[in-house]
Design a protein around this motif. Structure first.
Motif, short mmCIF file in Angstrom:
data_model
loop_
_atom_site.label_atom_id
_atom_site.label_comp_id
_atom_site.label_asym_id
_atom_site.label_seq_id
_atom_site.Cartn_x
_atom_site.Cartn_y
_atom_site.Cartn_z
N VAL A 249 0.83 -1.20 0.00
CA VAL A 249 0.00 0.00 0.00
C VAL A 249 0.87 1.26 0.00
O VAL A 249 1.81 1.38 0.79
CB VAL A 249 -0.96 0.01 1.20
N SER A 251 1.27 4.86 0.95
CA SER A 251 0.65 5.74 1.93
C SER A 251 1.71 6.67 2.51
O SER A 251 2.91 6.38 2.43
CB SER A 251 0.00 4.92 3.05
N ARG A 263 0.21 -4.08 5.69
CA ARG A 263 -0.04 -3.44 4.40
C ARG A 263 0.99 -2.37 4.06
O ARG A 263 1.05 -1.94 2.91
CB ARG A 263 -1.44 -2.83 4.38
N GLU A 264 1.79 -1.90 5.01
CA GLU A 264 2.73 -0.81 4.79
C GLU A 264 4.15 -1.29 5.03
O GLU A 264 4.46 -1.78 6.11
CB GLU A 264 2.39 0.38 5.70
N ASP A 270 6.11 3.55 -4.17
CA ASP A 270 6.12 2.13 -4.52
C ASP A 270 7.52 1.55 -4.47
O ASP A 270 7.82 0.56 -5.14
CB ASP A 270 5.48 1.91 -5.90
N ASN A 295 1.44 -2.72 -6.09
CA ASN A 295 0.88 -1.43 -6.47
C ASN A 295 1.98 -0.61 -7.10
O ASN A 295 3.16 -0.74 -6.71
CB ASN A 295 0.34 -0.67 -5.25
N TYR A 331 -8.31 5.62 -4.15
CA TYR A 331 -7.30 4.81 -3.46
C TYR A 331 -7.21 5.21 -1.99
O TYR A 331 -7.16 4.36 -1.09
CB TYR A 331 -5.96 4.99 -4.16
N TRP A 335 -8.17 2.72 1.49
CA TRP A 335 -7.25 2.30 2.53
C TRP A 335 -7.48 3.01 3.86
O TRP A 335 -7.14 2.48 4.92
CB TRP A 335 -5.81 2.43 2.04
N ASP A 338 -10.09 0.80 5.23
CA ASP A 338 -9.46 -0.46 5.64
C ASP A 338 -8.88 -0.34 7.04
O ASP A 338 -8.95 -1.28 7.84
CB ASP A 338 -8.36 -0.82 4.63
N TRP A 356 -2.73 12.14 2.91
CA TRP A 356 -2.52 11.22 1.79
C TRP A 356 -2.46 11.98 0.47
O TRP A 356 -1.58 11.73 -0.35
CB TRP A 356 -3.66 10.19 1.74
N PHE A 370 -2.86 -1.58 -9.67
CA PHE A 370 -2.71 -2.84 -8.93
C PHE A 370 -2.60 -3.97 -9.93
O PHE A 370 -3.33 -4.00 -10.93
CB PHE A 370 -3.91 -3.09 -8.02
#
Length: 524
Positions: A249, A251, A263-264, A270, A295, A331, A335, A338, A356, A370
């Motif tokens: 992810v 972020s 997730r991070e 990326d 991603n 996006y 998240w 999430d 973000w 993705f």
């Protein structure tokens, strides 16, 4: 003192007691098929979305061991000790920590979820309470009430990304597999079916402990578990297959200690996915595979295809497929939800949303893609790198199709146009021809070949291409088929041989035509 409930201690996996627990789960039909039979398709689908009310209604009588297990492990409700003892070796579960006693009731310490493995195998995936579906901000229960400092280390169960990667993984028998970022252990479980040895890593020690429980409860071989980030835990070791559902992810940096490690990855943008791809070649044996989900940023003024293709290390063929793309607002909202940020109050949510968007603006990112990345260490002088956007439905599992894609690249790389005309081909299974044009017209405006297996591609061909594909049954060479078509259409054979190879090459590359070897055996 924190008012948040601390995580339950994780169970231990005593071999004999875990085997008795596994037998009890199976005997009660606490399996994927058993759940579907009990709950019905509607409640079963709702549970997969993290909605528990339909399943609560379907199990409120607790009249069977299966209903008790569903309420205990999936719905995370306390049940009477007597009911638990009728469904499970309760004292074993209390001794090892699968259950926690609270007066006359017991409660599960972890989520245990049935998972239908390949070829009808019954597996059970362990994860933290409240985290089996969705993210740490998902379904309620004890896990859903924990604070950010606890949620940062929680381990999720099986989601859509996990099953997607499992379906993509090449099914060939291999010696050594590396599951990088194992989480709850689902990829290691799949890999153990066709590997001699599985090494699983994660930078979250809680994930390694839960992966051990998943594998033990499912009756799999004990893996080699190692703590650390990316390739640090494996040194210079090489593998025949590397699989990873990494924390991809994109972020902004989280405050110290609040990063959601599932997730991070702790890198900007990326960079984590890029680093994983670039470093993978050094850990692949010759002919080895690396398969991961990722991603990637769509940056203003740059072609995302060229950008992601530049990650591919030398000596590796690659197939990169973008399955979905979201603008930065979509996006961000995905998240933030999430992580449960939408529950923190309007002002706090708006501040995080703004942070973000600031991050994306600073990076000139206007969208996020993705998709899948598969590498194969071929050592070829002219590596094949295919980058495509494919948002359409596909047929899983795709592992065999992944292998076939690279086989076809090998074939095309070693066959120039002259060699292509000496080769024989067979039309792939379940390819149909569609003709598009006005009703009653003598000739169609378009002829479309459509696959109903694998990637389910469609491609437009001319009359020659349609005729050629229809005749391909592996018995005649491409050149002989073209000569026959030229004679039938009254065309010059030499001209037709000159202009057709590129069309044949495209049909082979996309999997409509399968090369047949000299011994009559079709390539994958």
């Amino acid at each position: 003192m924190s008012t948040h409930q601390p995580p339950f201690r994780l169970p231990v996996a005593d071999p004999e007691r875990t085997a008795r627990l596994r037998e009890a789960l199976s005997a009660a039909s606490f399996t994927a098929d058993g759940l579907l039979d009990l709950l019905g398709s509607s409640a079963y689908a709702a549970l997969a979305r993290g909605e528990t009310v339909p399943a609560l209604r379907a199990t409120r009588s607790e009249s069977s061991p299966l209903e008790t297990l569903v309420r205990l492990f999936l719905l995370q409700r306390p049940v009477a000790y007597e009911r638990a003892a009728a469904a499970l070796p309760a004292e074993d579960c209390l001794a090892d920590g699968w259950l926690v006693r609270e007066g006359d009731e017991v409660r599960a310490s972890v989520d245990v979820r049935p998972y239908g493995g390949p070829e009808g195998q019954e597996w059970w995936i362990v994860s933290d309470l409240g985290c089996a579906v969705g993210g740490a901000g998902g379904i309620g229960g004890p896990g859903g009430a924990r604070g950010r400092e606890d949620r940062s280390r929680l381990v999720l169960g099986v989601g859509g990304a996990s099953t997607t990667l499992a379906g993509l993984t090449v099914p060939a028998p291999v010696g050594r597999v590396l599951d990088l970022g194992t989480g709850s252990g689902i990829q290691a479980l799949h890999a153990g079916r066709h590997a001699t040895r599985v090494t699983a890593t994660d930078r979250n020690p809680r994930a390694l402990a839960i992966a051990r429980l998943t594998l033990a409860l499912s009756g799999a071989q004990e893996p080699d578990l190692r703590e650390g980030s990316l390739f640090e835990p494996v040194g210079e070791e090489t593998y025949d297959l590397i699989v990873s559902n990494p924390p991809f992810v994109i972020s902004p940096r989280s405050p110290e200690g609040s990063e959601l490690v599932y997730r991070e990855g702790g890198m900007s943008g990326d960079d984590l996915c890029r680093t994983l791809v670039q470093q993978s070649a050094g850990h692949l044996a010759d002919g080895g595979w690396c398969q991961l989900l990722a991603n990637w940023q769509h940056i203003e003024g740059e072609d995302w295809r060229e950008r992601v293709a530049s990650w591919v290390p030398s000596g590796c063929d690659a197939w990169i497929v973008q399955r979905e793309v979201q603008d930065v607002t979509q996006y961000t909202e995905l998240w933030l939800r999430d992580a449960g940020e939408h529950l923190a109050g309007l002002e706090a949510y708006a501040a995080r949303y703004d942070a973000w968007l600031d991050e994306f603006e600073a990076r000139k990112t206007n969208a996020v893609g993705f998709g899948w990345i598969t590498l194969r260490k071929s050592g070829a002088d002219r590596p094949s790198v295919t980058v495509e956007e494919w948002p359409h439905p596909v047929e899983q599992p795709l592992g065999g199709e992944v292998m076939a894609h690279f086989d076809r690249q090998d074939f095309l790389r070693t066959h120039d146009d002259a060699a292509l005309l000496t080769a024989s081909f067979r039309l792939a299974d379940e390819v149909v021809q569609e003709q598009v044009g006005p009703p009653g017209a003598e000739d169609p405006e378009h002829v479309v070949l459509r696959q109903y297996r694998g990637m389910r591609r469609a491609t437009t061909v001319d009359t020659v291409g349609a005729g050629f594909a229809g005749v391909c049954d592996g018995t005649l060479s491409a050149g002989r088929i073209l000569d026959a078509i030229a004679q039938l259409l009254g065309e010059d054979q030499v001209v037709l041989r000159d202009r057709t190879p590129q069309s044949i090459r495209l049909l082979v590359e996309q999997g409509f035509l399968r090369p047949v070897g000299d011994d009559g055996i079709e390539a994958r």
